[in-house]
Structures are given as C-alpha cells and as structure tokens.
Scaffold this motif. Structure first.
Motif, PDB file in Angstrom:
ATOM      1  N   VAL A  83      13.940 -29.069 -14.519  1.00 45.84           N
ATOM      2  CA  VAL A  83      14.119 -27.631 -14.737  1.00 45.84           C
ATOM      3  C   VAL A  83      14.637 -26.976 -13.462  1.00 45.84           C
ATOM      4  CG1 VAL A  83      12.246 -27.553 -16.445  1.00 45.84           C
ATOM      5  CG2 VAL A  83      11.746 -27.105 -14.046  1.00 45.84           C
ATOM      6  N   PRO A  84      15.279 -25.802 -13.565  1.00 42.08           N
ATOM      7  CA  PRO A  84      15.621 -25.051 -12.354  1.00 42.08           C
ATOM      8  C   PRO A  84      14.358 -24.639 -11.601  1.00 42.08           C
ATOM      9  CG  PRO A  84      16.863 -24.256 -14.246  1.00 42.08           C
ATOM     10  CD  PRO A  84      15.820 -25.182 -14.792  1.00 42.08           C
ATOM     11  N   LYS A  85      14.432 -24.549 -10.286  1.00 40.32           N
ATOM     12  CA  LYS A  85      13.255 -24.239  -9.474  1.00 40.32           C
ATOM     13  C   LYS A  85      12.634 -22.889  -9.814  1.00 40.32           C
ATOM     14  CE  LYS A  85      13.298 -26.980  -5.289  1.00 40.32           C
ATOM     15  NZ  LYS A  85      13.355 -26.960  -3.812  1.00 40.32           N
ATOM     16  N   GLU A  86      13.421 -21.956 -10.285  1.00 41.95           N
ATOM     17  CA  GLU A  86      12.900 -20.623 -10.590  1.00 41.95           C
ATOM     18  C   GLU A  86      12.461 -20.499 -12.042  1.00 41.95           C
ATOM     19  OE1 GLU A  86      12.465 -18.640  -8.066  1.00 41.95           O
ATOM     20  OE2 GLU A  86      13.453 -20.113  -6.778  1.00 41.95           O
ATOM     21  N   HIS A  87      12.471 -21.580 -12.803  1.00 39.86           N
ATOM     22  CA  HIS A  87      12.111 -21.518 -14.227  1.00 39.86           C
ATOM     23  C   HIS A  87      10.619 -21.243 -14.368  1.00 39.86           C
ATOM     24  CE1 HIS A  87      11.880 -22.643 -18.474  1.00 39.86           C
ATOM     25  NE2 HIS A  87      13.203 -22.581 -18.496  1.00 39.86           N
ATOM     26  N   HIS A  88      10.239 -20.499 -15.423  1.00 37.72           N
ATOM     27  CA  HIS A  88       8.834 -20.138 -15.611  1.00 37.72           C
ATOM     28  C   HIS A  88       7.952 -21.354 -15.879  1.00 37.72           C
ATOM     29  CE1 HIS A  88      10.106 -20.343 -19.866  1.00 37.72           C
ATOM     30  NE2 HIS A  88       8.832 -20.584 -20.129  1.00 37.72           N
ATOM     31  N   ASP A 158      18.245 -27.226  -5.986  1.00 44.43           N
ATOM     32  CA  ASP A 158      17.964 -26.093  -6.870  1.00 44.43           C
ATOM     33  C   ASP A 158      17.208 -26.507  -8.135  1.00 44.43           C
ATOM     34  OD1 ASP A 158      20.124 -27.543  -7.733  1.00 44.43           O
ATOM     35  OD2 ASP A 158      21.334 -25.829  -8.342  1.00 44.43           O
ATOM     36  N   LEU A 159      16.823 -27.791  -8.216  1.00 44.52           N
ATOM     37  CA  LEU A 159      16.102 -28.279  -9.385  1.00 44.52           C
ATOM     38  C   LEU A 159      14.777 -28.904  -8.976  1.00 44.52           C
ATOM     39  CD1 LEU A 159      18.976 -30.055 -11.370  1.00 44.52           C
ATOM     40  CD2 LEU A 159      18.158 -27.692 -11.614  1.00 44.52           C
ATOM     41  N   THR A 160      13.854 -28.970  -9.912  1.00 53.99           N
ATOM     42  CA  THR A 160      12.595 -29.676  -9.720  1.00 53.99           C
ATOM     43  C   THR A 160      12.212 -30.301 -11.057  1.00 53.99           C
ATOM     44  OG1 THR A 160      10.336 -29.500  -8.877  1.00 53.99           O
ATOM     45  CG2 THR A 160      11.129 -27.670 -10.231  1.00 53.99           C
ATOM     46  N   TYR A 161      11.034 -30.927 -11.130  1.00 51.76           N
ATOM     47  CA  TYR A 161      10.608 -31.527 -12.390  1.00 51.76           C
ATOM     48  C   TYR A 161       9.095 -31.498 -12.504  1.00 51.76           C
ATOM     49  CZ  TYR A 161       9.993 -35.673  -9.401  1.00 51.76           C
ATOM     50  OH  TYR A 161       9.612 -36.540  -8.408  1.00 51.76           O
ATOM     51  N   ARG A 162       8.627 -31.623 -13.756  1.00 49.48           N
ATOM     52  CA  ARG A 162       7.208 -31.661 -14.054  1.00 49.48           C
ATOM     53  C   ARG A 162       6.940 -32.808 -15.048  1.00 49.48           C
ATOM     54  NH1 ARG A 162       7.267 -28.857 -10.320  1.00 49.48           N
ATOM     55  NH2 ARG A 162       6.269 -26.822  -9.961  1.00 49.48           N
TER      56      ARG A 162
END
Length: 239
Positions: A83-88, A158-162
């Motif tokens: 997801v984008p880093k700023e995603h809820h 600019d991306l991260t993950y969960r």
C-alpha cells in the motif's frame, strides 16, 4: 550441466524474491572445482527450466505443476498487501481480506498465490508483471497482495506493506527431474537441508581407514617377562 565429455558444473534456476546466495557460498566452499551458475526465471517458466534441461535444479514457488518433478518444500512465506505509505490501512499492524473489500486490488498475470482472484475490487486491466503492479500501487491505482519477499524485492520509499493474515501463502521448493537425481543434485539437497560437510548422504562414501595392525612383541621379550614374574612370586606356605 554434466555429460561424459563435459567438466562437472551445476546450473541452478531461481524465481524472483528467492535469495540463494547463502547456499551458493556453501557450495563454493565445499565444491570449489565445480562452478555453479545462477539463472533467474519467471515463476511461470521455472518448472520448464528443468524439464528442458536448461538447469539441474530450480528454486520455484508452490503450488506448481509437479508432473515428472521432485520437489522439496523449503519454507512458506508470509503474504502481505502493498500500500502507499499514507494509506489509511497502514494504521493497522496486520490486515484481513475483509479490510480490502472497498479497495481496488491488482491481479498481475505472474501472480504466485493460489486463488482465482484477489479480494477487493478488481482493476479494469491486469498488469503483466508484479513489478508493473507495484508501479501502479505507487500511482494510486490500487493495492497489491504478494509474498513478502516480492514486496521487499520491489521496495519503494513511497510504499509499505502489512501482513494479510487470511490470504493464501506461497511456498518455496527445490525441484529437479525425477529421473535425474545426480550426485551434484544430492550435494545441493544436502546444502539446502543444512547437512554438515561430514555427512555421507548425497556423496560417495569415503573408505574407512584401516586400523594399523598391532606390532607383535618378540618372543624372547615375552619369555623374559615370564621368568621375571616367576621369580617375583613368593612360595605358598604349607599348613
């Protein structure tokens, strides 16, 4: 690859996200005279690489068509959503597929997860590759569900993950042709399974060194000891 007139060598295929470096280093330490060549291959073509004898073995993702192949499962990866880093959604430490219901989720053609379609709303078009899908996530088009190693491989600032706790998982296996379990394949199996260098499985057993025969002492020396023992004995007293 090997043959009657070809010096021994070993070719190993691997799919993106798999990192065989530690096993390659062990190979180089144990078999310095046998070069190991790495060939990166797409998940869809991984099994065909050994079927076509373009590699001795391949590190591929499960599930796959294992017809005519041996496969040793090595490990199972965590599935994540990129997801984008700023995603809820980044507010949570882990997610479920239900959390993605209102989001567009991309489904690349090289997807390695065993499901007919990802959760959420499908995009109008499927990206050709996982890398293309990552670029679309960065552009805000949708989200992407992949094995964790692929999220790391295509990392962007600019991306991260969960972690996605209820999604299918991708396993990594070592695979080779059923009828071609050569000595070199056995050597590599031993390496990925963590066998020590002294293990005899997968290699020609070494002859056990024969114990040197005990030297026979000269007969004269034995006779001398016998006489000394006789002299040293005290006579038994008669009652």
């Amino acid at each position: 690859m090997t043959g009657p007139d070809v010096p021994p060598s070993f070719t190993l295929g691997y799919v993106p996200g798999v990192t065989p470096a530690k096993w390659v280093r062990t190979w180089q330490e144990r078999l310095p005279d046998v070069p190991l060549t790495l060939v990166q291959v797409s998940p869809a073509d991984a099994a065909g690489l050994v079927r076509d004898r373009d590699a001795d073995a391949v590190l591929l993702r499960l599930p796959t068509d294992r017809t005519g192949l041996h496969a040793i499962p090595l490990y199972t990866e965590t599935t994540v959503v990129v997801v984008p880093k700023e995603h809820h959604l980044t507010a949570a430490d882990e997610l479920t597929t239900e959390d993605l219901a209102d989001n567009v989720v991309l489904h690349p053609h090289d997807d390695t997860l065993d499901w007919p379609r990802p959760p959420g709303q499908l995009a109008a078009h499927r990206p050709a590759t996982t890398q293309d899908a990552v670029e679309l996530v960065a552009a805000g088009v949708g989200l992407l569900v992949v094995p964790q190693s692929l999220a790391r491989l295509h990392h962007r600032k600019d991306l991260t993950y969960r972690p996605l706790t209820d999604a299918p998982q991708s396993g990594v296996a070592l695979s080779w042709l059923e009828d071609e379990t050569t000595d070199l394949v056995e050597e590599f199996i031993g390496i990925v399974r963590g066998r020590t260098v002294n293990s005899t499985r997968g290699r020609m057993p070494q002859a056990t060194p024969r114990k040197a025969p005990e030297q026979r002492k000269p007969k004269a020396a034995k006779e001398t000891r016998r006489r000394q023992n006789v002299r040293g004995k005290r006579p038994r007293r008669r009652s």
